[in-house]
Design an enzyme around this catalytic site. Structure first.
Site, mmCIF file in Angstrom:
data_model
loop_
_atom_site.group_PDB
_atom_site.id
_atom_site.type_symbol
_atom_site.label_atom_id
_atom_site.label_comp_id
_atom_site.label_asym_id
_atom_site.label_seq_id
_atom_site.Cartn_x
_atom_site.Cartn_y
_atom_site.Cartn_z
ATOM 1 N N GLY A 1 -42.888 8.915 -4.959
ATOM 2 C CA GLY A 1 -41.714 9.789 -4.971
ATOM 3 C C GLY A 1 -40.466 9.131 -5.520
ATOM 4 O O GLY A 1 -39.359 9.615 -5.309
ATOM 5 N N THR B 1 -25.008 18.158 -6.137
ATOM 6 C CA THR B 1 -25.986 18.865 -6.979
ATOM 7 C C THR B 1 -26.554 17.856 -7.992
ATOM 8 O O THR B 1 -25.997 16.768 -8.171
ATOM 9 C CB THR B 1 -25.339 20.078 -7.703
ATOM 10 N N LYS C 1 -24.512 5.070 -14.330
ATOM 11 C CA LYS C 1 -23.949 4.151 -13.335
ATOM 12 C C LYS C 1 -23.055 3.107 -14.011
ATOM 13 O O LYS C 1 -21.993 2.739 -13.504
ATOM 14 C CB LYS C 1 -25.085 3.483 -12.554
ATOM 15 N N VAL D 1 -23.443 4.698 -7.342
ATOM 16 C CA VAL D 1 -23.979 3.431 -7.848
ATOM 17 C C VAL D 1 -24.471 2.610 -6.661
ATOM 18 O O VAL D 1 -23.701 2.336 -5.738
ATOM 19 C CB VAL D 1 -22.900 2.611 -8.609
ATOM 20 N N GLU E 1 -37.501 10.384 -10.829
ATOM 21 C CA GLU E 1 -36.728 11.636 -10.868
ATOM 22 C C GLU E 1 -37.601 12.772 -11.416
ATOM 23 O O GLU E 1 -38.505 12.538 -12.223
ATOM 24 C CB GLU E 1 -35.524 11.484 -11.817
#
Ligand code: HSE
Length: 329
Positions: A199, A89, A217, A145, A202
């Site tokens: 694209g 998710t 990360k 990562v 985010e």
């Protein structure tokens, strides 16, 4: 392996397609996978006898959701017979939900977890690892990562026995693409528009532009590789919004490129830096790179594609193989 998968976006669908298309996963590695439940933002679908991955992908494309059940994913994780939870998710850096509850529920039930969701790990990796150990299950997160580039495993496994003293990295493809485009003459706004059009950015642009994604990360790396008990909110964090075309030009004249660099040494920080053209970290476009400096083997850099559905799905497959190997030993 009976799989529950929470999240059916780019990575989730790519993984379903990958497992469906690769006969050799069974013939070569002896793993028979079966999705027994999948969730997306619209709801859940479950079937003890197994869901057809190709049909799930088609349903998602045609109807926008795979949902056909009233059961919540948390009650499915709580009650269904499964071997692995794949948590995919979206990352949430405030409370880690819904991934945090999904992961904790699975670990407490003795279900292995593979997470590509960075949120819960960036907030609570040490306690989640402890919970996994306590419950005798594995928590793996290679895809968090570097996408398909095995940055975490490189540091943890290939450099095992070494003491890593520090590392630096370019860990966000979107911002590196924008900075690279600005190096080619575009303004920040033009480069951002181009990255959006491809694209890369985010849905919540702040995650990329303000350094949240890199900070997450970096937190995962510093916990996993350096044993530092940090959370994302302890990372000194800056993004790329203030970088101007003049900054880029000045940097170029000095033989450098401006990069958004993650640093783990005395402090853990994310910020823009001048990186010399001949530094291995001076990568272009959407690539990621991490340079690890260790006590005896010097500095080594791993470079590769840092994002993408199928790339990240390949990391999940590696984690599945790892879990299979250790549980059948
Ligand atoms: N938004 C991230 C990047 C991909 O641009 O690198 C997911 O980690």
């Amino acid at each position: 392996m009976r799989i529950i998968q929470s999240g059916f976006g780019a990575v989730g669908q790519s993984l379903a397609g990958l497992l469906e298309s690769r006969d050799d996963i069974y013939t070569k590695y002896g793993i028979m996978t079966k999705f027994v439940a999948i969730s997306d933002s619209g709801g859940t679908i479950h079937d003890e006898s197994g869901l057809d991955p190709a049909r799930m992908i088609q349903k998602k494309r045609q109807e926008g959701t795979i949902s056909d059940s009233k059961k919540s994913i948390s009650s499915i994780i709580q009650n269904m017979d499964a071997d692995v939870l794949i948590e995919a998710t979206p990352s949430n850096y405030i409370d880690g939900e819904p991934g945090m509850t999904n992961i904790i529920t699975a670990l407490k039930r003795g279900i292995h977890v593979i997470s590509v969701n960075k949120g819960p790990l960036a907030l609570a990796l040490p306690s989640l690892v402890e919970m996994a150990v306590y419950n005798g299950v594995y928590l793996r997160f290679s895809g968090t990562v570097g996408g398909g580039t095995p940055i975490l495993n490189y540091a943890k496994k290939s450099l095992r026995g070494e003491r890593i003293t520090s590392f630096r990295g370019i860990l966000n493809g979107t911002t590196n693409y924008i900075l690279t485009s600005m190096g080619g003459g575009m303004s920040f706004e033009e480069a951002l528009g181009d990255a959006r059009g491809r694209g890369y950015v985010e849905a919540d642009e702040s995650l990329d532009l303000d350094g949240w994604d890199v900070a997450a990360k970096l937190t995962i790396l510093s916990n996993w590789v350096m044993n530092q008990k940090t959370t994302i909110h302890q990372v000194e964090r800056d993004g790329i919004r203030d970088v101007t075309q003049q900054d880029i030009q000045r940097s170029t004249e000095r033989g450098n490129a401006i990069k958004l660099v993650a640093n783990c040494n005395d402090v853990i920080s994310v910020g823009v830096e001048d990186v010399p053209f001949d530094d291995p970290l001076c990568i272009h476009g959407t690539l990621n790179a991490a340079s690890f400096t260790s006590e005896h083997s010097g500095t080594q850099t791993i470079i590769g594609r840092g994002a993408g559905g199928i790339e990240t799905a390949s990391s999940v497959l590696r984690d599945l193989l790892d879990i299979r190997q250790v549980v059948t030993k």
